[in-house]
Design an enzyme around this catalytic site. Structure first.
Site, PDB file in Angstrom:
ATOM      1  N   GLN A 157      41.562 -74.337 -39.484  1.00  0.00           N
ATOM      2  CA  GLN A 157      41.831 -75.040 -40.737  1.00  0.00           C
ATOM      3  C   GLN A 157      43.296 -75.485 -40.801  1.00  0.00           C
ATOM      4  O   GLN A 157      44.196 -74.761 -40.370  1.00  0.00           O
ATOM      5  CB  GLN A 157      41.483 -74.154 -41.930  1.00  0.00           C
ATOM      6  N   HIS A 192      40.226 -70.173 -38.821  1.00  0.00           N
ATOM      7  CA  HIS A 192      39.399 -69.780 -39.964  1.00  0.00           C
ATOM      8  C   HIS A 192      38.454 -68.680 -39.506  1.00  0.00           C
ATOM      9  O   HIS A 192      38.364 -67.630 -40.122  1.00  0.00           O
ATOM     10  CB  HIS A 192      38.624 -70.981 -40.500  1.00  0.00           C
ATOM     11  N   ASN A 227      45.807 -65.493 -43.720  1.00  0.00           N
ATOM     12  CA  ASN A 227      45.060 -65.761 -44.944  1.00  0.00           C
ATOM     13  C   ASN A 227      45.879 -66.789 -45.721  1.00  0.00           C
ATOM     14  O   ASN A 227      46.822 -66.444 -46.422  1.00  0.00           O
ATOM     15  CB  ASN A 227      44.879 -64.474 -45.752  1.00  0.00           C
ATOM     16  N   VAL A 228      45.536 -68.054 -45.565  1.00  0.00           N
ATOM     17  CA  VAL A 228      46.343 -69.136 -46.128  1.00  0.00           C
ATOM     18  C   VAL A 228      46.405 -69.049 -47.649  1.00  0.00           C
ATOM     19  O   VAL A 228      47.440 -69.329 -48.257  1.00  0.00           O
ATOM     20  CB  VAL A 228      45.785 -70.506 -45.685  1.00  0.00           C
ATOM     21  N   PHE A 256      41.239 -60.778 -44.936  1.00  0.00           N
ATOM     22  CA  PHE A 256      40.626 -62.000 -44.417  1.00  0.00           C
ATOM     23  C   PHE A 256      39.955 -61.736 -43.078  1.00  0.00           C
ATOM     24  O   PHE A 256      38.824 -62.162 -42.836  1.00  0.00           O
ATOM     25  CB  PHE A 256      41.700 -63.083 -44.289  1.00  0.00           C
ATOM     26  N   LYS A 275      36.790 -59.738 -43.665  1.00  0.00           N
ATOM     27  CA  LYS A 275      35.722 -60.574 -44.213  1.00  0.00           C
ATOM     28  C   LYS A 275      35.046 -61.373 -43.104  1.00  0.00           C
ATOM     29  O   LYS A 275      33.808 -61.456 -43.043  1.00  0.00           O
ATOM     30  CB  LYS A 275      36.304 -61.511 -45.266  1.00  0.00           C
ATOM     31  N   GLU A 276      35.849 -61.958 -42.215  1.00  0.00           N
ATOM     32  CA  GLU A 276      35.290 -62.749 -41.115  1.00  0.00           C
ATOM     33  C   GLU A 276      34.523 -61.862 -40.135  1.00  0.00           C
ATOM     34  O   GLU A 276      33.469 -62.258 -39.622  1.00  0.00           O
ATOM     35  CB  GLU A 276      36.410 -63.506 -40.394  1.00  0.00           C
ATOM     36  N   LYS A 309      31.139 -60.763 -41.920  1.00  0.00           N
ATOM     37  CA  LYS A 309      30.208 -61.873 -42.130  1.00  0.00           C
ATOM     38  C   LYS A 309      29.734 -62.493 -40.824  1.00  0.00           C
ATOM     39  O   LYS A 309      28.555 -62.836 -40.683  1.00  0.00           O
ATOM     40  CB  LYS A 309      30.862 -62.944 -42.998  1.00  0.00           C
ATOM     41  N   HIS A 310      30.637 -62.626 -39.850  1.00  0.00           N
ATOM     42  CA  HIS A 310      30.302 -63.362 -38.630  1.00  0.00           C
ATOM     43  C   HIS A 310      30.391 -62.520 -37.357  1.00  0.00           C
ATOM     44  O   HIS A 310      29.487 -62.548 -36.522  1.00  0.00           O
ATOM     45  CB  HIS A 310      31.231 -64.575 -38.486  1.00  0.00           C
TER      46      HIS A 310
END
EC number: 4.6.1.19
Length: 228
Positions: free
Chosen positions: A36, A60, A98-99, A108, A111-112, A115-116
């Site tokens: 990003q 990202h 974490n922008v 951040f 979370k990634e 989730k992924h």
């Protein structure tokens, strides 16, 4: 029980085992390595970023994905063990910040991961391997969109430019494979390039063409000319 009955029972048990195993295995076809552009992320976000942004594409996430059907998410409940990040922290804070909230980089990454990253087995072994893989791809393998564009003399000066020029530059840096773009209007209603995704096979061995981008007409689709 006769031979026929035993054969039937064996077949049923075998089928049940296969069903259980297949239901617990999450499938994916390829990986998306999405980066990003920090200023565009902040410009298009309803809540302004608190800290100044760098004119860089930073990570990202690294996402196991499917060409058809939904992408896998939250395949395990394993949390990120932040105590083990250690000397990776300095690199990660630069390439994967974490922008939107620079006081919570670890949140951040977690979370990634949840989730992924948890869906990337067997290519991604665990949480630390997930972080190490991102560092390797961005730094060692030079899958850094900002560097790829800079090499093609495309600099982030905030001007409008043909999207095809950006695509061609990225193709030259990724064995002529097609990237994926995400654009969004900023607070001045100018359409900016927000994300670039590089796609790799499911083993992260080679680049592949990204199967599809945002649907035409969606708020994330890109026009022929974008600001970067």
């Amino acid at each position: 029980m006769g031979v026929t009955g035993m054969t039937y029972m064996f077949t049923m048990v075998f089928s049940l085992i296969v069903l259980i195993l297949s239901s617990s295995t999450v499938g994916y076809d390829y990986f998306q390595f999405t980066q990003q552009y920090q200023p565009a992320v902040c410009n298009s976000n309803p809540t302004p970023c608190n800290d100044p942004t760098d004119k860089l594409f930073t990570v990202h996430g690294l996402w196991p994905s499917n060409r058809n059907g939904p992408d896998p998410e939250k395949c395990k409940t394993t949390a990120l063990n932040s105590q083990k990040i250690g000397n990776m922290t300095a690199q990660l804070e630069i390439i994967w910040p974490n922008v939107l909230n620079r006081s919570d980089h670890v949140g951040f990454w977690e979370k990634e991961w949840i989730k992924h990253g948890t869906c990337g087995y067997p290519t991604i072994k665990d949480d630390m391997h997930y972080l190490q893989t991102v560092i390797r791809m961005y730094i060692t393998q030079k899958q850094n969109v900002s560097a790829i564009l800079s090499k093609a003399a495309i600099q982030p000066n905030g001007t409008n430019r043909p999207l095809v020029d950006i695509e061609n530059a990225i193709r030259r840096g990724t064995n002529n494979t097609k990237p994926k773009f995400k654009c969004q209007k900023n607070t001045r209603t100018t359409t900016e390039l927000v994300e670039v995704t590089l796609c790799s096979d499911r083993d992260l061995k080679k680049f592949i063409n990204c199967p599809h981008g945002p649907p035409q007409g969606s708020r994330f689709s890109c026009p022929s000319s974008v600001q970067y």
